[in-house]
Design an enzyme around this catalytic site. Structure first.
Site, mmCIF file in Angstrom:
data_model
loop_
_atom_site.group_PDB
_atom_site.id
_atom_site.type_symbol
_atom_site.label_atom_id
_atom_site.label_comp_id
_atom_site.label_asym_id
_atom_site.label_seq_id
_atom_site.Cartn_x
_atom_site.Cartn_y
_atom_site.Cartn_z
ATOM 1 N N HIS A 127 -1.853 -11.213 1.127
ATOM 2 C CA HIS A 127 -1.020 -12.144 1.889
ATOM 3 C C HIS A 127 -1.194 -11.835 3.365
ATOM 4 O O HIS A 127 -1.992 -10.964 3.734
ATOM 5 C CB HIS A 127 0.447 -12.043 1.442
ATOM 6 N N GLY A 187 -4.923 -5.876 -3.774
ATOM 7 C CA GLY A 187 -5.253 -7.287 -3.897
ATOM 8 C C GLY A 187 -4.033 -8.189 -3.846
ATOM 9 O O GLY A 187 -2.975 -7.779 -3.371
ATOM 10 N N HIS A 210 -1.359 -8.231 4.592
ATOM 11 C CA HIS A 210 -2.648 -7.530 4.442
ATOM 12 C C HIS A 210 -3.615 -7.978 5.541
ATOM 13 O O HIS A 210 -4.365 -7.174 6.079
ATOM 14 C CB HIS A 210 -3.285 -7.847 3.085
ATOM 15 N N GLN A 259 -0.550 4.715 -10.524
ATOM 16 C CA GLN A 259 0.680 4.656 -9.731
ATOM 17 C C GLN A 259 1.743 3.759 -10.357
ATOM 18 O O GLN A 259 2.789 3.531 -9.765
ATOM 19 C CB GLN A 259 0.382 4.249 -8.292
HETATM 20 O O1 PAF Z 1 0.120 0.055 -0.850
HETATM 21 C C1 PAF Z 1 -0.679 -0.237 -1.775
HETATM 22 O O2 PAF Z 1 -1.073 -1.391 -1.954
HETATM 23 C C2 PAF Z 1 -1.164 0.864 -2.707
HETATM 24 O O3 PAF Z 1 -0.173 1.803 -2.934
HETATM 25 C C3 PAF Z 1 -2.450 1.556 -2.209
HETATM 26 C C4 PAF Z 1 -2.213 2.267 -0.903
HETATM 27 C C5 PAF Z 1 -3.543 0.507 -2.033
HETATM 28 C C6 PAF Z 1 -2.918 2.579 -3.235
HETATM 29 O O4 PAF Z 1 -3.226 1.992 -4.459
#
Ligand code: PAF
Length: 282
Positions: free
Chosen positions: A34, A31, A37, A61
């Site tokens: 920008h 999310g 994306h 993560q």
């Molecule tokens: O690159 C990201 O935004 C994240 O690491 C992903 C691939 C959506 C996994 O949470």
């Protein structure tokens, strides 16, 4: 655009599309979207009739003390942008949808080797979190193609490795980094930069690009070039984590004859941790 937060809702929509022989391209995100994306969404559209985007800030993560709690969550704006970009579905899973057995009992998918250095060394456990959530998302969305940005160079290599090793039936597409006019790679974390830091930030790409030019001019003393890169970042006001020249295909040490190189770096600037890279064919 359909908005779904459950496995069941997603499954029934996907069943319907599959029934009409439609292919699915998938863009996983956290999310705070920008233009980078939106470029992934645009490129996804070139590969399939249907585009699914996920927005999920994946807790596994983030390390202790990282920005999981404060990571910008802007779902209303993200939804508007995705509608305009022409995404067909937005998947916004809850933690229960993503990790139905809870985090303590969640299966971990881990890629060895490739994840040990660079961002993997600076952020222990980070790539296990990424591969674990991406494997789950792939299993739920079952896409034909998944699209990732080149800015996260190590991440896309790790995901390619996972897909190959597990024979997952999809193709990975990597899309070149979208940049501000001054070269700064677009990133959700750029919003952490204050005005002075924002002026320094393009120096990261400038330094990487300068190293890329030295390589193209025939310089092959990789260690010296890395040292100059690190010193350049420090002089500009960054706190560098790494600055490295590696084989583009697997991040291993290149010999003098290697013709596909990547120069990659991570550096802190105030509250922001910036990463960027340039790929050089010599
Ligand atoms: O690159 C990201 O935004 C994240 O690491 C992903 C691939 C959506 C996994 O949470």
């Amino acid at each position: 655009m359909e908005i779904l937060d459950s496995r069941e809702g997603l499954k029934s929509l996907l069943r319907d599309w599959r029934h009409h022989d439609e292919h699915i391209a998938f863009v996983p995100t956290m999310g705070n979207l920008h233009k980078g994306h939106l470029e992934l969404v645009r490129r996804a559209r070139e590969h399939a009739e249907r585009v699914v985007v996920s927005v999920y800030v994946n807790p596994t993560q983030f390390g202790p003390g990282e920005d999981y709690e404060t990571y910008p969550r802007t779902l209303e704006r993200d939804t508007r942008l995705l509608r305009t970009a022409g995404a067909d579905a937005l998947f916004v899973p809850t933690d229960e949808t993503m990790y139905p057995m809870g985090l303590a009992l969640a299966t971990v998918v881990s890629v060895p080797g490739l994840t040990e250095n660079f961002c993997g060394a600076s952020r222990p456990g980070h790539f296990d979190g990424v591969t674990s959530v991406v494997a789950r998302l792939f299993s739920l969305v079952a896409p034909d193609v998944a699209v990732f940005g080149q800015k996260d160079y190590q991440q896309q290599l790790v995901i390619r490795h996972m897909v190959r090793d597990l024979s997952l039936p999809l193709r990975i597409v990597t899309v070149p980094t979208v940049r501000e006019k001054d070269g700064l790679a677009l990133s959700s974390r750029n919003s952490y930069l204050d005005e002075a830091e924002r002026n320094i930030a393009p120096g990261l790409h400038r330094t990487l690009a300068a190293t890329g030019r030295h390589l193209q001019d025939g310089k092959r003393d990789y260690q010296a070039l890395e040292r100059i890169g690190l010193e350049g970042l420090e002089a500009a006001g960054f706190v560098p984590e790494y600055f490295a020249i590696r084989r583009a295909e697997n991040l291993e040490m290149p010999d003098r004859d290697c013709d596909e190189l990547v120069v990659l770096a991570a550096a802190r600037l105030g509250k922001a941790r910036l990463i960027d890279n340039v790929v050089v064919t010599v």
